[in-house]
Design a protein around this motif. Structure first.
Motif, mmCIF file in Angstrom:
data_model
loop_
_atom_site.group_PDB
_atom_site.id
_atom_site.type_symbol
_atom_site.label_atom_id
_atom_site.label_comp_id
_atom_site.label_asym_id
_atom_site.label_seq_id
_atom_site.Cartn_x
_atom_site.Cartn_y
_atom_site.Cartn_z
ATOM 1 N N LEU D 445 -20.399 -12.497 -5.866
ATOM 2 C CA LEU D 445 -20.571 -13.832 -5.338
ATOM 3 C C LEU D 445 -19.385 -13.759 -4.159
ATOM 4 C CD1 LEU D 445 -18.267 -14.449 -8.537
ATOM 5 C CD2 LEU D 445 -20.479 -15.124 -7.918
ATOM 6 N N LEU D 446 -18.400 -13.143 -3.510
ATOM 7 C CA LEU D 446 -19.027 -13.390 -2.016
ATOM 8 C C LEU D 446 -19.555 -13.675 -1.421
ATOM 9 C CD1 LEU D 446 -15.363 -10.553 -1.919
ATOM 10 C CD2 LEU D 446 -15.502 -13.120 -2.447
ATOM 11 N N ALA D 447 -20.918 -12.507 -1.997
ATOM 12 C CA ALA D 447 -22.213 -11.884 -1.356
ATOM 13 C C ALA D 447 -22.865 -13.814 -0.753
ATOM 14 C CB ALA D 447 -22.739 -11.239 -1.139
ATOM 15 N N PHE D 448 -22.493 -14.467 -2.362
ATOM 16 C CA PHE D 448 -23.109 -15.344 -2.241
ATOM 17 C C PHE D 448 -22.546 -16.819 -1.492
ATOM 18 C CE2 PHE D 448 -25.448 -14.260 -6.137
ATOM 19 C CZ PHE D 448 -25.974 -14.633 -6.312
ATOM 20 N N ALA D 449 -21.440 -16.376 -1.855
ATOM 21 C CA ALA D 449 -19.884 -17.083 -1.407
ATOM 22 C C ALA D 449 -20.153 -17.489 0.728
ATOM 23 C CB ALA D 449 -18.769 -17.156 -1.211
ATOM 24 N N GLY D 450 -20.824 -16.026 1.012
ATOM 25 C CA GLY D 450 -21.321 -15.689 2.465
ATOM 26 C C GLY D 450 -20.137 -14.872 3.063
ATOM 27 N N ILE D 451 -19.008 -14.385 2.531
ATOM 28 C CA ILE D 451 -18.111 -13.918 2.980
ATOM 29 C C ILE D 451 -17.788 -12.798 4.207
ATOM 30 C CG2 ILE D 451 -15.336 -12.623 3.286
ATOM 31 C CD1 ILE D 451 -15.944 -15.544 1.626
ATOM 32 N N PRO D 452 -17.575 -12.480 5.065
ATOM 33 C CA PRO D 452 -17.966 -11.668 6.109
ATOM 34 C C PRO D 452 -18.263 -9.995 6.040
ATOM 35 C CG PRO D 452 -16.894 -13.149 7.165
ATOM 36 C CD PRO D 452 -16.844 -13.114 5.798
ATOM 37 N N LEU D 453 -19.180 -9.344 6.243
ATOM 38 C CA LEU D 453 -19.061 -7.791 5.706
ATOM 39 C C LEU D 453 -19.696 -7.912 4.148
ATOM 40 C CD1 LEU D 453 -15.310 -6.895 5.789
ATOM 41 C CD2 LEU D 453 -17.232 -6.634 7.558
ATOM 42 N N VAL D 480 -22.372 -25.991 7.029
ATOM 43 C CA VAL D 480 -21.129 -25.034 6.743
ATOM 44 C C VAL D 480 -20.205 -26.492 5.606
ATOM 45 C CG1 VAL D 480 -19.301 -24.884 7.819
ATOM 46 C CG2 VAL D 480 -20.521 -23.849 8.695
ATOM 47 N N ILE D 481 -20.725 -26.983 5.602
ATOM 48 C CA ILE D 481 -19.807 -27.875 4.728
ATOM 49 C C ILE D 481 -20.415 -27.926 3.016
ATOM 50 C CG2 ILE D 481 -19.249 -30.394 3.574
ATOM 51 C CD1 ILE D 481 -19.816 -30.888 6.565
ATOM 52 N N ALA D 482 -21.476 -27.598 3.339
ATOM 53 C CA ALA D 482 -21.926 -27.526 1.666
ATOM 54 C C ALA D 482 -21.769 -25.558 0.894
ATOM 55 C CB ALA D 482 -23.657 -27.050 1.330
ATOM 56 N N SER D 483 -21.500 -24.538 2.070
ATOM 57 C CA SER D 483 -21.035 -23.343 1.951
ATOM 58 C C SER D 483 -19.107 -23.263 1.471
ATOM 59 C CB SER D 483 -21.010 -22.207 2.758
ATOM 60 O OG SER D 483 -21.648 -22.827 3.519
ATOM 61 N N ALA D 487 -18.276 -22.495 -2.144
ATOM 62 C CA ALA D 487 -17.065 -21.434 -2.084
ATOM 63 C C ALA D 487 -16.371 -21.340 -2.880
ATOM 64 C CB ALA D 487 -16.157 -21.102 -0.551
ATOM 65 N N PHE D 488 -15.988 -22.281 -3.137
ATOM 66 C CA PHE D 488 -15.126 -22.834 -4.321
ATOM 67 C C PHE D 488 -15.404 -22.914 -6.353
ATOM 68 C CE2 PHE D 488 -13.521 -25.978 -7.783
ATOM 69 C CZ PHE D 488 -12.780 -26.002 -8.393
ATOM 70 N N PHE D 489 -17.119 -22.885 -6.129
ATOM 71 C CA PHE D 489 -17.808 -22.725 -7.612
ATOM 72 C C PHE D 489 -17.092 -21.128 -7.751
ATOM 73 C CE2 PHE D 489 -21.634 -21.891 -6.217
ATOM 74 C CZ PHE D 489 -21.810 -23.050 -6.561
ATOM 75 N N TYR D 490 -17.855 -20.338 -6.555
ATOM 76 C CA TYR D 490 -17.727 -18.556 -6.695
ATOM 77 C C TYR D 490 -15.955 -18.117 -6.808
ATOM 78 C CZ TYR D 490 -22.098 -18.908 -4.766
ATOM 79 O OH TYR D 490 -23.896 -19.632 -4.213
#
Lengths: 99, 528, 631, 549
Positions: D445-453, D480-483, D487-490
């Motif tokens: 999920l974090l990868a989907f959300a594009g969290i660093p690392l 960026v806004i879309a991300s 992020a919220f639902f992930y």
């Protein structure tokens, strides 16, 4: 006769098919409309082929027919199995999954 | 190449975190001791960094540089200036106390399944946060910094949401609900800030072509990198927004009270004393360092916001019913001071701001941890549930008072030095702002003394009558902090020595010079 | 020799540290240790004094530089001390009176189980106060300034289990903080003006800057002085401060701390000399407070509060004198010292009385105590005579000089100020006589309290009486020693460059006027309280009386304006924070959620509607593409 | 087939037949495709001849082997420089063998291998009548719940046809991004679509939903391919050829007709633009871009989860590959026409996907919408219209496909009495019950959300960077806004898993066999590696970012 007319016809057929997909309920009929669209494409291909004086279009038409046939196989299989499990071929009934 | 000291300082807690997490469920205590040990080793390393740093030397020292992601123009570049050194020291210093204070906060409840290992997780996460924070203080590559800036949210998020304060009013369900609300709020606020910063980071890359802080600053200085003033402003805003959320600056502050209220006291300390410092630190290093012109352009607005934070935070703190929320709003007020000091753009202001980051860390830690001990005894965060504690637990009350006095920055305690520097520095450039900020010292006295009076003095409440005084472990947490507050309050020289040169560099970044006194009397040397 | 200066502070500081950290094991010896260290400090003070006397008048000032406190770019604050005649005076007063009061407290606090901590706080206070008067720069002075504030906070609230005490302590600290704004702003102004805030450079070059700046600095310093010295408008805390144990009232809220404001002004003489407007304001504040305190003092039945009012008013005298400039500084300090003696004595006497009366403070429940506690009566009486300025006693010399100086200011100002000071002297005589009569004369008025046991007034133990006696000596002779032959004036001359003022009327006339008004005041009081019995229940009294009982409505005003207003402000801000600042964010979130909920409905599960959207989408695509080409 | 060749046949037919030039096929360069097709055919034969008992093993073995071999072939070709220096057109102009093609084929093959492993998983459900069962119906033709089905289950039938079907689909996908003329494009599209329709229909549980998904997917798919075909027809009319190169030349005006009869058609931009729009629509349908996305949630939800994972990953890769080639090879001359249009599509796709996902309650639908949002991000990279744009999209696809397959593989593990427990409420407290699985899913999920690392961040950064460099800064801001919204639902799912107390009747987490384990492990590994040290793969992608014409 100006080959362009064939193009108009093709466009007409295509549109009829598309509209059919949008308005008909019965899955089979919807699918037939798709087939109609494919055939419209064929007509267009052949016409263009004639206009350009090369065979590509006609050959593509053959390919399209084969593809259409394959689609029929797959499509009918699916539609029939759905019909057997639901006793209805209406595409509107199949709406378990929504929202 | 020489021994990668900076990497080691961050790597030790990171590895330690993994090891701690790996400790089997049964050996809970072992995990605690391991974590404590690791944090102490980190402290030693940080101490070495502090010692190896030469105030007279280059701007960035102990530098390391390795190629990392070529396509993004990203390098693994580390280096510390005085400000970084000070904050690394602060972080490494606080974590052992945080761990010690949270010794029992994460012991599993009977109801939880045996495979669920909260204790190991708790301490591993703390160490992970420490690693990321330290590395972010060391990063001289914007991209590397950004990555850490974002990544540290995740462990923090689990610390807040996963290990709530067990002292709460109401049922467990709505406590859990509030907790996850706080955690999500924390994450979303910071994530949105971070994403907006991401856009700016990309923009910076498009403009500058690489992420090396030093190179960009250099290029900007020698004019080889032109930046349209509008571009610079947009990029600045992108960066500043993220930092202002983290710091937090009014009106982006509302996540902090929830987070600090719901988290356990040690985690609350971690948030406000350590993680939030990354925000102010980044303002100083990146906003001013990369976008000097835009920073000057934005200064008036930021100064106003900072002033609002100071007064507003203090006033709202006075109105709080919840001890930890009160401390949170107090912190908001203090962050106002820090940001004010940074953007006053005077030597005193910026030195003050830097010292403030350190001192506020220590003082809040002292106050918050004692508050945590208090709360854990009574099982309530509400001020109204206390009274007369001073009579049954004098030492606790005494330490609490000292923490409070530090918070209201009483002379003799560390925060006074920094606060006064900030005030003087601000006053020198913006007299009105300086005066407005000065009212903060009265409001601070107000909320601290009201808190102390309501909780500690007066007739002893029934519920607190049997309250034990501080235990040895707790004393071991509080005493060093207080000692440090006193020491730095009277002899801050060790800190100022490392900070001054860094401040000089920042001042030259923004090409600002201190306003000169109108009557240039003989300098201090002559006076002596 | 200079190196001893640090020890002056070090001794009591050590005491504080040991006593506060030492824990219960020190309970038995703690008070002795505290007293000893205070005494040590006093001895060191004497030694330095002797050394100082040995030198020529002009190079008596000593300096000691310990280390650099806050070394920052363009900003230098040192831990460094300056001991000149002015500081010396204070050192001796603080350590001397301080030691006596330590001794006194040994007896007074005998039955308090937290006596050790009490002595710790006392030592802390002494240390902070010494730091205040020994600092060689304003920031370090600020350090001590807040330090004494803290000590006073701790000591006022020493009996924290009493909510009233806790509140009083908080109030004192807060009001002082308001004053501190003044001090810090003043320091900032100095920094921006002179680039430093060390006494030396600032005061030397005070003349070089514009009068406006100096006036600003002066007024800010005055604000600070008002806070510390309980001058109008920041005087409200002093009355409540009497919640603290009586020795505290004597040491902090009579003899030493409250006079810090006077020290500040006199110390900054050069600034004020160059800013006449500021000086005028100072005198006005002094005059107003002088009367204010005196009037309040007349109405109080609580003996300590009455004395507190008197303190306020006496400090008013000093401030006024300080505001007069070079003609007044010396007498401000001189009155400060004599007042230190007799007011401390009076408070200790009051404490002794309370000690014998089960801590009863209402004078209406006293009466005829002179035969029960003769020593107290005697010492208190001497203190009384001193404060009303009975010729020959210390109060007479100092106050009389101030009145002269006030007239000497010249012009209408001079007349007004002189008149005020005279009036003040009369009222002082009145309320002090009132106190005296209600306490020691007339017939006994005390009844058994609700527990049924009646107080048995008795003389206090030696540890308490001895300090009282010593202070009594001070109250009697200090004035003479200082006043005769202008000893004190010459002593302080190097610091405050005294210039002799010439009153429009002869000094003799002033003196006789002073004595006259004093007699009038005493007479009035005698008529009211000496001739007829004092009612146990206070009569309703005139409007003024009732107002005065309530500190002339000062507290009501503060409460109405600051407390109530502040409470509403914070409440509304809390609301704003929750529903506005937070609301916006949560609102946005909710908005997106709602949008999502609505868009979701489009996904209605019907193939044909999906097909429609595709068809429409295609149409749009085609249209857009063609349009792009068209434009 | 290449137009010129056909033409020669036509003209030479008049003359006496003495020689027929045989079409020239470069078998080595087509090896990957040929291997897979061959394996598929073998699979069909196996269905016919291998006894029921042995089929499962045979099929799994065959498909994995074939895919591995095909991948080896791709690697071999790449090593042989066919990706860069020796890149060229094969099969008489029908198929391009160049960097992007090889990169995407490699990605597809790797993704397929791990996906096939999840196909083969037979440990998740308890054995039925002593027969191990996988995620597919015992006999897809039988009526759900009918006696026939019961009998089939009793007899232990399994639908091993899925493997050859999958192989056919994969073959089509391999050709799709490599197709160098529109005909091949269309054929490849059908070749990989038709098997997918079937695969959607053969879920073992919730068969009604499965069939419904199939119907929807089929009808809409056929509908869209009809549009695509008509688009092809128009383009053919416009250029007189379906070969990418020729069309490109005509678009650039390099070739002009001599035949006056063609004045109306040849080079008629209306034909070109409409044809292009229809073609684009067909591809956007496959990548699931708004407003052609509406099949995605339903099909993803209804299809057997392994198939969903496979589709979500491989289809996207193939479709984006084709889209890239179309836009960069055929219509570079039209950049100023298609860019604004794509801008619009990208924006609505990013925002639409993210916003609607917020209120989803079914994990599979949630992932479906997330895939839509990701399609939007990818489009942002496509729009960059720069080499770095291509490479960023390639990289993103690689990173994304593994996260997706991994995520869906985790979904197959969380089960209750009714099969997979896909309703989000069921996932409450999963982190307490089985921390490891929850943690792994959190990583995805974090990868989907594009969290660093995580790989998600590297990909997102690459794409946005390319877009910004390509002058699409505004698009980056929207992204960026879309991300942020996404992020919220992930995060919501993570909160659910870790911070809410587990329900008493909550689902159990099945302990998978090595197959699924490998899949998930691969997913995690790729996610972290691409997150921490993406440089090597970025290099790969940037080397592979040159289309041959």
């Amino acid at each position: 006769m100006n080959p362009v007319n064939y193009l108009y016809l093709a466009a007409l057929l295509f549109t009829i098919g598309a509209v059919g997909v949008l308005i008909r309920r019965n899955a089979i009929v919807v699918f037939m409309c798709v087939e109609l669209m494919l055939n419209a494409c064929n007509l267009a291909f052949v016409t263009f082929s004639r206009m350009h004086g090369n065979l590509d279009g006609q050959i593509i038409a053959f390919f399209t027919m084969v593809v259409a046939a394959a689609e029929v196989v797959v499509g009918l299989a699916i539609i029939v199995s759905v019909f057997r499990s639901r006793h209805s071929a209406s595409v509107d009934d199949a709406s378990l999954m929504k929202l | 190449m020489s021994f990668p000291l900076l990497t080691a300082t961050a790597a030790v807690p990171a590895v330690g975190a993994i090891l701690t997490a790996a400790v089997p469920a049964a050996r809970r205590t072992a995990a605690k001791w391991l974590a404590l040990l690791v944090s102490l080793v980190t402290l030693v390393l940080a101490g070495i960094v502090f010692a190896r740093f030469e105030p007279g030397g280059d701007r960035y020292q102990l530098t390391e540089s390795h190629s990392w992601i070529k396509d993004f123009g990203v390098r693994y570049e580390l280096g510390v200036d005085g400000i970084g050194v000070a904050l690394i020291a602060l972080t490494a210093l606080l974590i052992p106390f945080v761990i010690l204070a949270g010794w029992h906060d994460a012991d599993p409840l009977e109801t939880q399944s045996k495979r669920w290992r909260p204790t190991q997780g708790f301490f591993a996460l703390i160490l992970m946060v420490e690693a990321m924070v330290i590395l972010s203080f060391e990063a001289t590559d914007v991209f590397l910094f950004y990555i850490l800036f974002e990544a540290m949210l995740i462990p923090m998020y689990f610390l807040i949401g996963g290990f709530g304060d067990r002292a709460h009013s109401g049922t467990d369900e709505n406590a859990a609900a509030q907790r996850s609300y706080a955690a999500v709020k924390f994450l979303l606020y910071n994530l949105v800030g971070g994403l907006i910063m991401l856009a700016a980071v990309i923009g910076l890359y498009v403009v500058a072509g690489n992420f090396s802080l030093t190179e960009i600053a250099e290029a900007r200085a020698n004019g080889s990198l032109e930046m349209a003033s509008s571009t610079e402003k947009w990029l600045f805003l992108g960066f500043f927004f993220a930092f202002a959320v983290k710091a937090p600056l009014w009106p982006l502050h509302t996540w902090l009270p929830n987070a600090m209220g719901e988290a356990t006291a040690p985690v609350a300390v971690l948030i406000t004393a350590v993680v939030d410092k990354v925000g102010t630190f980044a303002m100083l290093r990146f906003c001013l360092g990369l976008f000097p012109e835009a920073s000057k352009w934005a200064t008036p607005a930021i100064v106003v916001l900072a002033l609002i934070s100071i007064v507003y935070g203090a006033l709202v703190a006075v109105g709080q019913r919840d001890i930890k929320r009160l401390v949170a709003y107090a912190s908001i007020s203090h962050f106002g001071f820090i940001i004010l000091g940074i953007f006053a753009m005077t030597s005193q202001g910026q030195s003050g701001a830097t010292l403030y980051m350190v001192n506020h860390g220590i003082s809040t830690a002292a106050l918050m941890l004692v508050a945590g001990f208090l709360i854990s005894r009574r099982g309530s965060r509400l001020i109204a549930d206390y009274g007369g504690v001073q009579k049954v637990a004098p030492v606790l009350a005494g330490t609490f008072l000292i923490g409070g006095l530090a918070t209201l920055s009483l002379p003799g305690l560390a925060p006074f030095v920094s606060e006064f520097l900030v005030l003087v520095g601000t006053f020198a450039r913006y007299p009105v702002a300086g005066i407005v900020a000065t009212t903060g010292i009265v409001l601070a006295a107000l909320y601290v003394l009201v808190l102390y009076q309501r909780t500690m003095t007066g007739p002893v409440k029934e519920e607190v009558r049997s309250m034990p005084d501080l235990r040895p472990r707790e004393l071991a947490v509080v005493t060093p902090l207080i000692a440090l507050l006193l020491f730095l309050g009277v002899f801050p020289k060790p800190l100022t020595d490392v900070v001054n040169p860094a401040v000089r560099h920042t001042m030259s970044d923004v090409q600002r010079t201190d306003p000169q006194p109108e009557v240039p009397v003989q300098t201090v040397e002559a006076a002596k | 020799m200079e190196n001893l200066i640090a020890l002056l502070i070090g001794a009591p500081l050590l005491g504080a540290a040991v006593l506060l950290c030492g824990g219960r094991r020190l309970d038995r010896a703690g008070h002795w240790l505290g007293t000893l260290l205070a005494a040590v400090s006093f001895v060191i003070g004497l030694a330095l004094f002797a050394d100082m006397l040995g030198k020529a008048a002009d190079d008596r000032a000593m300096h000691q530089h310990l280390f650099s406190w806050i070394p920052v770019e363009g900003f230098q604050a040192d831990i460094a001390f300056q001991l000149d005649q002015l500081s010396m005076t204070f050192v001796l007063l603080i350590t001397g009176v301080g030691t006596l009061i330590h001794v006194y407290s040994i007896g007074y606090m005998e039955h308090d189980e937290r006596r050790r901590r009490f002595f710790g706080y006392l030592n802390l206070f002494v240390a902070a106060m010494l730091l205040l008067v020994l600092a060689d720069n304003y920031l370090l002075l600020y350090f001590g300034w807040e330090g004494v504030g803290l000590a006073s906070y701790l000591l006022i609230g020493f009996w924290q289990h009493k909510p009233s005490a806790a509140t009083a302590a908080k109030k004192a600290f807060l009001v002082n903080r308001v004053g501190d704004i003044g001090l810090s702003i003043a320091i900032m102004l100095m920094f921006t003006t002179f680039g430093t805030f060390a006494f030396g450079p600032v005061l030397e070059s005070a003349g070089e800057t514009g009068e406006g700046t100096l006036t600003a600095i002066g007024l800010m310093l005055l604000l600070a002085a008002c806070g510390k010295s309980a001058q109008v408008p920041l005087q409200s805390w002093l009355g409540d401060a009497m919640e603290g144990p009586t020795p505290v009232s004597a040491l902090i809220h009579a003899a030493t701390m409250v006079t810090a404001g006077v020290y500040l002004i006199v110390r900054s003489a050069d600034i004020f000399n160059a800013a006449p407007d500021a000086q005028l304001v100072v005198t006005i504040v002094g005059a107003v407070t002088l009367l204010f305190g005196a009037i309040v003092g007349c109405a109080k039945d609580d003996i300590k509060k009455a004395l507190a009012g008197s303190t306020m008013s006496q400090i008013g005298y000093m401030i006024l004198a300080a505001g007069l400039g070079p003609i007044g500084y010396v007498f401000a300090i001189m009155h400060l010292v004599t007042h230190g003696f007799f007011k401390a004595g009076l408070f200790l006497g009051a404490g002794s009385v309370m000690h014998g009366m089960n801590d009863e403070v209402d004078m209406r429940k006293y009466g005829g105590l002179r035969k029960y506690m003769p020593v107290t009566f005697a010492t208190f009486g001497l203190g009384y005579l001193a404060i009303i300025g009975f010729p020959g006693l210390s109060g007479f010399f100092s106050k009389d000089k101030i009145i002269e100086a006030a007239f000497a200011k010249g012009g209408t100002e001079g007349w007004i100020l002189g008149a005020v000071t005279l009036l003040g002297a009369a009222i002082t005589a009145y309320y002090m006589t009132r106190v005296m009569l209600m306490t020691f004369f007339g017939e006994k008025r005390w009844q058994p309290d609700e527990h049924g046991h009646e107080p048995h007034p008795h003389e206090s133990p030696k540890s308490m009486t001895v300090p009282m006696i010593l202070l009594a000596f001070g109250s009697v002779f200090a004035g003479g020693i200082f006043g005769i032959g202008d000893r004190f004036v010459n002593w302080l001359k190097p610091v405050t460059d005294y210039e002799h003022g010439h009153p429009p009327i002869s000094a003799m006339a002033v003196t006789s006027a002073t004595v006259a008004v004093m007699v009038i005041g005493v007479g009035l009081a005698y008529l009211q309280y000496g001739r007829r019995p004092v009612p146990v229940v206070a009569p309703r009294g005139s409007l003024l009386t009732r107002a005065a009982r309530r500190d002339l409505l000062q507290d009501d005003f503060n409460h109405a304006v600051f407390v109530t207003g502040g409470t509403h402000l914070t409440r509304s801000l809390v609301y704003v924070d929750h529903s506005l600042v937070d609301g916006v964010v949560n609102g946005t979130a909710a908005g997106v959620g709602g949008l999502s909920g609505r868009l979701r409905k489009l996904q209605n599960g019907h193939v044909r509607s999906y097909a429609v959207s595709m068809f429409g989408g295609t149409a749009v695509l085609i249209a857009a593409t063609l349009l792009m080409r068209a434009v | 087939m290449n137009a010129l060749a056909v033409h020669n046949l036509w003209t030479t037919a008049a003359e006496p037949l003495n020689k027929i030039p045989a079409p020239k096929i470069e078998y080595t360069q087509l090896a990957p495709v040929l291997i897979v097709v061959g394996a598929a055919v073998l699979g069909i034969l196996a269905e016919a001849f291998v006894p029921r008992k042995g089929r499962y093993l045979a099929q799994v073995f065959l498909s994995v082997l074939a895919l591995a071999a095909a991948f080896a072939a791709v690697v071999g070709l790449a090593a042989g420089g066919y990706g860069t220096t020796r890149a060229g057109i094969a099969a008489m102009g029908a198929i391009a063998v160049d960097g992007p093609a090889l990169f995407l084929q490699g990605t597809i093959l790797l993704a397929s291998i791990v996906a096939i492993l999840t196909f083969a998983e037979r440990r998740l459900d308890p054995a039925d009548h002593g027969h191990k069962v996988d995620s597919f119906a015992a006999e897809a033709a039988a009526v759900p719940g009918g006696d026939h089905e019961k009998a089939a289950v009793k007899a232990g039938f399994t639908t091993t046809e899925v493997f050859p079907l999958a192989l056919f689909a994969i073959a089509g996908m391999l050709v799709f991004p490599a197709a160098n003329d529109l005909l091949t494009l269309f054929i490849a599209l059908e070749v990989f679509s038709l098997p997918l329709y079937l695969l959607c229909a053969v879920a073992r549980r919730k068969r009604l939903m499965s069939q419904e998904a199939a119907v929807k997917y089929f009808l809409l798919g056929a509908f869209s391919s009809a549009f695509l075909l008509f688009g092809i027809a128009l383009l053919y009319g416009y250029a007189g050829s379906v070969s990418y190169a020729t069309i490109a030349d005509v678009v650039d005006g390099a070739v002009t007709s001599v035949n006056p009869a063609l004045a109306g058609t040849m080079g008629n931009d209306v034909l070109l633009l409409i044809g292009f729009a229809l073609l684009l629509m067909g591809l956007l349908f496959k990548v699931g871009a708004v407003p052609f996305h509406m099949w995605t949630p339903d099909v993803y939800q209804g299809a057997p989860t392994p198939v969903t994972g496979f589709m979500a990953a491989a289809t996207k890769v193939a479709a984006f590959g084709a889209l890239l080639r179309l836009l960069y090879v055929v219509l570079p001359g039209l950049t100023w026409d298609w860019r604004p249009v794509m801008w619009g599509v990208a924006i609505v796709t990013m925002l639409g996907g993210a916003v609607v996902a917020i209120t989803q309650t079914d994990i599979k639908r949630l992932l479906a919408y997330s895939s839509i949002a990701h399609a939007g991000f990818l489009l942002a990279g496509v729009i960059a219209a720069t080499p770095s744009g291509i490479s960023s999209v390639l990289f993103y696809l690689g990173a994304y496909s593994f996260v997706t397959i991994g995520a869906f593989a985790v979904v197959t593990l969380v089960r209750d009495a009714g099969g997979e427990a896909t309703h989000l409420s069921k996932w409450a407290g999963l982190g307490r019950r089985s921390p490891l699985v929850a943690a792994v899913f959190a990583v995805f999920l974090l990868a989907f959300a594009g969290i660093p690392l995580t790989s998600g961040f590297s990909g997102k950064f690459a794409v946005f960077k390319a877009a910004a460099e390509g002058g699409a800064g505004a698009l980056v801001v929207v992204g960026v806004i879309a991300s942020a919204v996404a992020a919220f639902f992930y995060i919501r799912v993570i909160v659910l898993m870790f911070f809410s107390e587990p329900k008493a009747d909550g689902p159990t987490v099945a302990v998978p066999s090595a197959l699924t384990t490998v899949t998930i492990a691969a997913g995690v590994a790729v996610t972290l590696v691409l997150g921490l040290a993406p440089q090597y793969f970025l290099d790969l992608a940037s080397q592979a970012s040159v289309f041959v014409r």
